[in-house]
Write a protein that holds these residues in place. Structure first.
Motif, PDB file in Angstrom:
ATOM      1  N   PHE A  19       0.863  -1.185   0.000  1.00  0.00           N
ATOM      2  CA  PHE A  19       0.000   0.000   0.000  1.00  0.00           C
ATOM      3  C   PHE A  19       0.894   1.228   0.000  1.00  0.00           C
ATOM      4  O   PHE A  19       2.008   1.196   0.549  1.00  0.00           O
ATOM      5  CB  PHE A  19      -0.871   0.100   1.261  1.00  0.00           C
ATOM      6  CG  PHE A  19      -1.774  -1.049   1.550  1.00  0.00           C
ATOM      7  CD1 PHE A  19      -2.126  -1.961   0.565  1.00  0.00           C
ATOM      8  CD2 PHE A  19      -2.295  -1.225   2.833  1.00  0.00           C
ATOM      9  CE1 PHE A  19      -2.965  -3.017   0.843  1.00  0.00           C
ATOM     10  CE2 PHE A  19      -3.131  -2.272   3.114  1.00  0.00           C
ATOM     11  CZ  PHE A  19      -3.468  -3.179   2.123  1.00  0.00           C
ATOM     12  N   VAL A  20       0.401   2.316  -0.551  1.00  0.00           N
ATOM     13  CA  VAL A  20       1.091   3.596  -0.431  1.00  0.00           C
ATOM     14  C   VAL A  20       0.086   4.639   0.036  1.00  0.00           C
ATOM     15  O   VAL A  20      -1.065   4.654  -0.409  1.00  0.00           O
ATOM     16  CB  VAL A  20       1.750   4.014  -1.760  1.00  0.00           C
ATOM     17  CG1 VAL A  20       0.713   4.231  -2.863  1.00  0.00           C
ATOM     18  CG2 VAL A  20       2.600   5.268  -1.582  1.00  0.00           C
ATOM     19  N   ALA A  21       0.521   5.480   0.969  1.00  0.00           N
ATOM     20  CA  ALA A  21      -0.327   6.551   1.499  1.00  0.00           C
ATOM     21  C   ALA A  21       0.023   7.872   0.825  1.00  0.00           C
ATOM     22  O   ALA A  21       1.079   8.017   0.195  1.00  0.00           O
ATOM     23  CB  ALA A  21      -0.153   6.665   3.011  1.00  0.00           C
ATOM     24  N   SER A  22      -0.837   8.848   0.980  1.00  0.00           N
ATOM     25  CA  SER A  22      -0.639  10.127   0.293  1.00  0.00           C
ATOM     26  C   SER A  22       0.582  10.887   0.805  1.00  0.00           C
ATOM     27  O   SER A  22       1.059  11.795   0.138  1.00  0.00           O
ATOM     28  CB  SER A  22      -1.894  10.998   0.411  1.00  0.00           C
ATOM     29  OG  SER A  22      -2.140  11.356   1.755  1.00  0.00           O
ATOM     30  N   ASP A  23       1.097  10.529   1.981  1.00  0.00           N
ATOM     31  CA  ASP A  23       2.323  11.162   2.473  1.00  0.00           C
ATOM     32  C   ASP A  23       3.576  10.393   2.059  1.00  0.00           C
ATOM     33  O   ASP A  23       4.689  10.748   2.445  1.00  0.00           O
ATOM     34  CB  ASP A  23       2.292  11.328   3.987  1.00  0.00           C
ATOM     35  CG  ASP A  23       2.188   9.999   4.741  1.00  0.00           C
ATOM     36  OD1 ASP A  23       2.070   8.938   4.080  1.00  0.00           O
ATOM     37  OD2 ASP A  23       2.216  10.018   5.985  1.00  0.00           O
ATOM     38  N   GLY A  24       3.393   9.314   1.277  1.00  0.00           N
ATOM     39  CA  GLY A  24       4.521   8.515   0.829  1.00  0.00           C
ATOM     40  C   GLY A  24       4.819   7.311   1.686  1.00  0.00           C
ATOM     41  O   GLY A  24       5.771   6.571   1.403  1.00  0.00           O
ATOM     42  N   GLY A  25       4.042   7.094   2.734  1.00  0.00           N
ATOM     43  CA  GLY A  25       4.227   5.916   3.571  1.00  0.00           C
ATOM     44  C   GLY A  25       3.981   4.633   2.795  1.00  0.00           C
ATOM     45  O   GLY A  25       3.028   4.549   2.017  1.00  0.00           O
ATOM     46  N   ILE A  26       4.852   3.633   2.989  1.00  0.00           N
ATOM     47  CA  ILE A  26       4.735   2.335   2.317  1.00  0.00           C
ATOM     48  C   ILE A  26       4.429   1.267   3.357  1.00  0.00           C
ATOM     49  O   ILE A  26       5.065   1.211   4.425  1.00  0.00           O
ATOM     50  CB  ILE A  26       6.039   1.973   1.572  1.00  0.00           C
ATOM     51  CG1 ILE A  26       6.282   2.945   0.415  1.00  0.00           C
ATOM     52  CG2 ILE A  26       5.993   0.528   1.066  1.00  0.00           C
ATOM     53  CD1 ILE A  26       5.357   2.773  -0.761  1.00  0.00           C
ATOM     54  N   PHE A  27       3.475   0.400   3.048  1.00  0.00           N
ATOM     55  CA  PHE A  27       3.101  -0.705   3.923  1.00  0.00           C
ATOM     56  C   PHE A  27       3.210  -1.992   3.109  1.00  0.00           C
ATOM     57  O   PHE A  27       2.542  -2.131   2.080  1.00  0.00           O
ATOM     58  CB  PHE A  27       1.683  -0.509   4.462  1.00  0.00           C
ATOM     59  CG  PHE A  27       1.496   0.796   5.200  1.00  0.00           C
ATOM     60  CD1 PHE A  27       1.681   0.870   6.569  1.00  0.00           C
ATOM     61  CD2 PHE A  27       1.155   1.958   4.514  1.00  0.00           C
ATOM     62  CE1 PHE A  27       1.520   2.077   7.247  1.00  0.00           C
ATOM     63  CE2 PHE A  27       0.991   3.166   5.177  1.00  0.00           C
ATOM     64  CZ  PHE A  27       1.184   3.219   6.541  1.00  0.00           C
ATOM     65  N   ALA A  28       4.075  -2.911   3.547  1.00  0.00           N
ATOM     66  CA  ALA A  28       4.364  -4.133   2.805  1.00  0.00           C
ATOM     67  C   ALA A  28       3.802  -5.344   3.543  1.00  0.00           C
ATOM     68  O   ALA A  28       3.966  -5.472   4.768  1.00  0.00           O
ATOM     69  CB  ALA A  28       5.867  -4.281   2.607  1.00  0.00           C
ATOM     70  N   PHE A  29       3.177  -6.261   2.800  1.00  0.00           N
ATOM     71  CA  PHE A  29       2.558  -7.445   3.380  1.00  0.00           C
ATOM     72  C   PHE A  29       2.947  -8.673   2.555  1.00  0.00           C
ATOM     73  O   PHE A  29       3.219  -8.569   1.350  1.00  0.00           O
ATOM     74  CB  PHE A  29       1.037  -7.297   3.417  1.00  0.00           C
ATOM     75  CG  PHE A  29       0.556  -6.114   4.212  1.00  0.00           C
ATOM     76  CD1 PHE A  29       0.324  -6.222   5.573  1.00  0.00           C
ATOM     77  CD2 PHE A  29       0.346  -4.890   3.587  1.00  0.00           C
ATOM     78  CE1 PHE A  29      -0.113  -5.129   6.309  1.00  0.00           C
ATOM     79  CE2 PHE A  29      -0.098  -3.800   4.314  1.00  0.00           C
ATOM     80  CZ  PHE A  29      -0.325  -3.914   5.679  1.00  0.00           C
ATOM     81  N   GLY A  30       2.946  -9.852   3.197  1.00  0.00           N
ATOM     82  CA  GLY A  30       3.307 -11.080   2.497  1.00  0.00           C
ATOM     83  C   GLY A  30       4.756 -11.029   2.051  1.00  0.00           C
ATOM     84  O   GLY A  30       5.641 -10.608   2.805  1.00  0.00           O
ATOM     85  N   ASP A  31       5.019 -11.454   0.780  1.00  0.00           N
ATOM     86  CA  ASP A  31       6.396 -11.442   0.296  1.00  0.00           C
ATOM     87  C   ASP A  31       6.783 -10.126  -0.367  1.00  0.00           C
ATOM     88  O   ASP A  31       7.843 -10.033  -1.000  1.00  0.00           O
ATOM     89  CB  ASP A  31       6.633 -12.613  -0.666  1.00  0.00           C
ATOM     90  CG  ASP A  31       5.869 -12.475  -1.982  1.00  0.00           C
ATOM     91  OD1 ASP A  31       5.084 -11.516  -2.142  1.00  0.00           O
ATOM     92  OD2 ASP A  31       6.063 -13.335  -2.856  1.00  0.00           O
ATOM     93  N   ALA A  32       5.943  -9.122  -0.236  1.00  0.00           N
ATOM     94  CA  ALA A  32       6.280  -7.791  -0.761  1.00  0.00           C
ATOM     95  C   ALA A  32       7.272  -7.144   0.196  1.00  0.00           C
ATOM     96  O   ALA A  32       6.984  -6.951   1.374  1.00  0.00           O
ATOM     97  CB  ALA A  32       5.023  -6.931  -0.884  1.00  0.00           C
ATOM     98  N   ALA A  33       8.463  -6.829  -0.297  1.00  0.00           N
ATOM     99  CA  ALA A  33       9.531  -6.316   0.558  1.00  0.00           C
ATOM    100  C   ALA A  33       9.414  -4.818   0.761  1.00  0.00           C
ATOM    101  O   ALA A  33       9.105  -4.075  -0.183  1.00  0.00           O
ATOM    102  CB  ALA A  33      10.892  -6.645  -0.048  1.00  0.00           C
ATOM    103  N   PHE A  34       9.677  -4.386   1.977  1.00  0.00           N
ATOM    104  CA  PHE A  34       9.752  -2.951   2.249  1.00  0.00           C
ATOM    105  C   PHE A  34      11.143  -2.471   1.876  1.00  0.00           C
ATOM    106  O   PHE A  34      12.148  -2.918   2.438  1.00  0.00           O
ATOM    107  CB  PHE A  34       9.471  -2.656   3.724  1.00  0.00           C
ATOM    108  CG  PHE A  34       9.631  -1.197   4.071  1.00  0.00           C
ATOM    109  CD1 PHE A  34       8.621  -0.289   3.794  1.00  0.00           C
ATOM    110  CD2 PHE A  34      10.802  -0.730   4.664  1.00  0.00           C
ATOM    111  CE1 PHE A  34       8.761   1.053   4.098  1.00  0.00           C
ATOM    112  CE2 PHE A  34      10.955   0.611   4.984  1.00  0.00           C
ATOM    113  CZ  PHE A  34       9.928   1.511   4.692  1.00  0.00           C
ATOM    114  N   LEU A  35      11.222  -1.540   0.927  1.00  0.00           N
ATOM    115  CA  LEU A  35      12.493  -1.060   0.399  1.00  0.00           C
ATOM    116  C   LEU A  35      12.692   0.435   0.633  1.00  0.00           C
ATOM    117  O   LEU A  35      13.643   1.024   0.112  1.00  0.00           O
ATOM    118  CB  LEU A  35      12.584  -1.360  -1.094  1.00  0.00           C
ATOM    119  CG  LEU A  35      12.458  -2.848  -1.455  1.00  0.00           C
ATOM    120  CD1 LEU A  35      12.274  -3.028  -2.947  1.00  0.00           C
ATOM    121  CD2 LEU A  35      13.673  -3.616  -0.964  1.00  0.00           C
TER     122      LEU A  35
END
Length: 493
Positions: free
Chosen positions: A418-434
């Motif tokens: 997911f991406v929020a309007s402030d640029g925050g990234i939320f990663a779930f499952g095998d999606a890596a937070f980079l």
């Protein structure tokens, strides 16, 4: 409430309108641009105004609390929008239908810091309306012919939008703008101004390639030294930065303009055609040999891609906000902000939230690699999984700093971001937070797209600037003055 009553209510509050007249100071002058995005502090819709302009501090009203506003000057159209902390559908909200609740914009076309036109946006007998009034007679709408004045609509994110024919303003070279929400009955309305403070304006917003007229000095209320406006310059040319080899993506503008990067071919756009509606989402064929985009009515625009159907002739309960292609490219899904799903071609219907009362509106969707399922994401990060789409987590139970504006699946389908309007990234499952794009940049993030391998992603803001992470090639995105904000990013595979 009828429009006649609204006009009477507005006329009875002319003391409030004159706050946008003489003795003003332009505190928000900027270099000339054809598109402007402005943020407004949250939690400040707490001023109740009586018919004489007297104010009382009350509890914040989130439905009137402006958090952002935009203005753009396009070929044949001026588009203004307001986004509140708690948007709703005014056509079905008793507050909008039974009171004087409305949105007002004030437009200065001469640069003298006095409004020349007033735009009123509201509900009349369950239907949206917008009227333009000249300052000389703020009780009588002008430019009332079809397509001659103002057209109201709702944005994909719940924003309140009005599109005006520039001829109604005399085709100005540029304009300054401001406004307010007006919540409740006249004489006891909660208001939130944008910009904050009496009589301030944003701007100038000019036609692409033009320089706005000079602005006369103003004098603050109560006297004082005249304040001059900083010098303005012509809009900067739009420049596309290069992308690393073997990578490509498209950016989509709200006006249907398409910008191609790297290996992503340009197949066409409608950026130079006045649509009177807002483009909201884009999808590409699996082999990147064509693409579709869709507007809020569900009208489909095809470029080197098959047309499988649309909802343009279907009465929608809520606007379309997203789309996703099938793995074969022989179909696509459209999703509305209430979670209603519309399947075309070889896209199958696996379920929807159209009959569910959602806490927050749906803002996007993504399909599984098999094409036998999909996810819907709401602005609070709530996830709704259908078909073979697994649930890997959500932010629905969290208090977010800013709303979710989009999602993207990992290549395996075993995770998502997911991406929020402030640029925050939320990663779930095998999606890596980079990495995330959270910063002090006031321009809102509007979307994200993973790279081919899924070991990187790009985050795009409304001004076309792109932040790469992981193996996404650096040095990409737009600089310059756009005719309309960017609304989506799509990777070329």
């Amino acid at each position: 409430m009828s429009r006649r009553h609204r006009w009477a209510a507005v006329a009875s509050g002319l003391a409030l309108l004159t706050a946008y007249g003489a003795g003003t100071v332009l505190l928000h002058a900027q270099a000339a641009t054809s598109s402007q995005v402005a943020n407004d502090p949250a939690g400040d819709a707490n001023t109740q105004v009586d018919s004489n302009g007297g104010t009382t501090v009350v509890q914040n009203q989130p439905q009137a609390d402006v958090v952002s506003a935009t203005a753009s000057y396009q070929s044949g159209a001026i588009v203004l929008s307001v986004h509140t902390a708690q948007p709703d559908n005014p056509a079905s909200d008793p507050q909008w239908n039974n009171t004087d609740t409305a949105i007002s914009w004030f437009i200065d076309t001469t640069g003298d810091k006095q409004f020349d036109y007033h735009i009123l946006w509201g509900v009349d007998s369950g239907k949206l309306y917008s009227d333009v009034m000249a300052k000389a007679d703020d009780n009588t709408p002008i430019c009332t012919g079809a397509g001659q004045g103002a057209t109201p609509s709702l944005g994909s994110d719940g924003s309140y939008v009005v599109t005006i024919n520039p001829k109604c303003f005399g085709n100005p070279a540029a304009f300054y703008w401001g406004g307010r929400t007006e919540w409740g009955n006249a004489g006891a309305q909660i208001m939130d101004r944008f910009p904050d403070g009496d009589s301030n304006y944003f701007g100038p917003v000019s036609t692409p390639g033009s320089t706005p007229p000079p602005t006369a000095p103003g004098t603050p209320g109560g006297g004082g030294t005249p304040v001059t406006t900083p010098p303005t310059t012509a809009p900067r040319p739009i420049v596309a930065a290069p992308v690393a080899s073997n990578q490509g993506f498209w950016l989509l503008g709200r006006d249907g303009g398409v910008f191609s990067f790297g290996t992503a071919p340009f197949y066409g756009s409608v950026g130079n055609i006045p649509l009177g509606r807002q483009i909201v989402a884009m999808a590409a064929k699996p082999d990147s040999t064509g693409y579709w985009f869709v507007d809020s009515t569900g009208e489909i625009y095809v470029y080197k891609a098959p047309f499988w159907g649309s909802t343009a002739s279907v009465p929608l309960s809520k606007p379309i906000v997203g789309m996703a292609p099938t793995p074969s490219g022989q179909g696509y899904w459209l999703v509305a902000s209430d979670g209603g799903i519309f399947a075309f071609g070889d896209a199958h219907f696996y379920g929807s939230t159209g009959s569910i009362a959602l806490n927050k509106p749906i803002v996007g969707m993504a399909a599984t690699p098999s094409g036998k399922g999909y996810w819907l994401v709401a602005s609070d990060g709530g996830i709704f999984a259908f078909g073979d789409a697994p649930f890997y987590g959500s932010t629905g139970s969290l208090t977010l700093n800013q709303p979710i504006v989009g999602m993207a699946p990992s290549p395996s389908g075993k995770g998502y971001w997911f991406v929020a309007s402030d640029g925050g990234i939320f990663a779930f499952g095998d999606a890596a937070f980079l990495g995330s794009a959270v910063s002090d940049n006031p321009v809102p993030v509007v979307g994200m797209a993973p790279t081919k391998a899924g070991f990187g992603y790009r985050v795009v803001r409304a001004d076309g600037s792109v932040a790469p992470y992981g193996n996404a090639g650096a040095g990409s995105g737009l600089t310059g003055s756009l005719a309309a904000p960017v609304v989506a990013i799509v990777t070329a595979f």
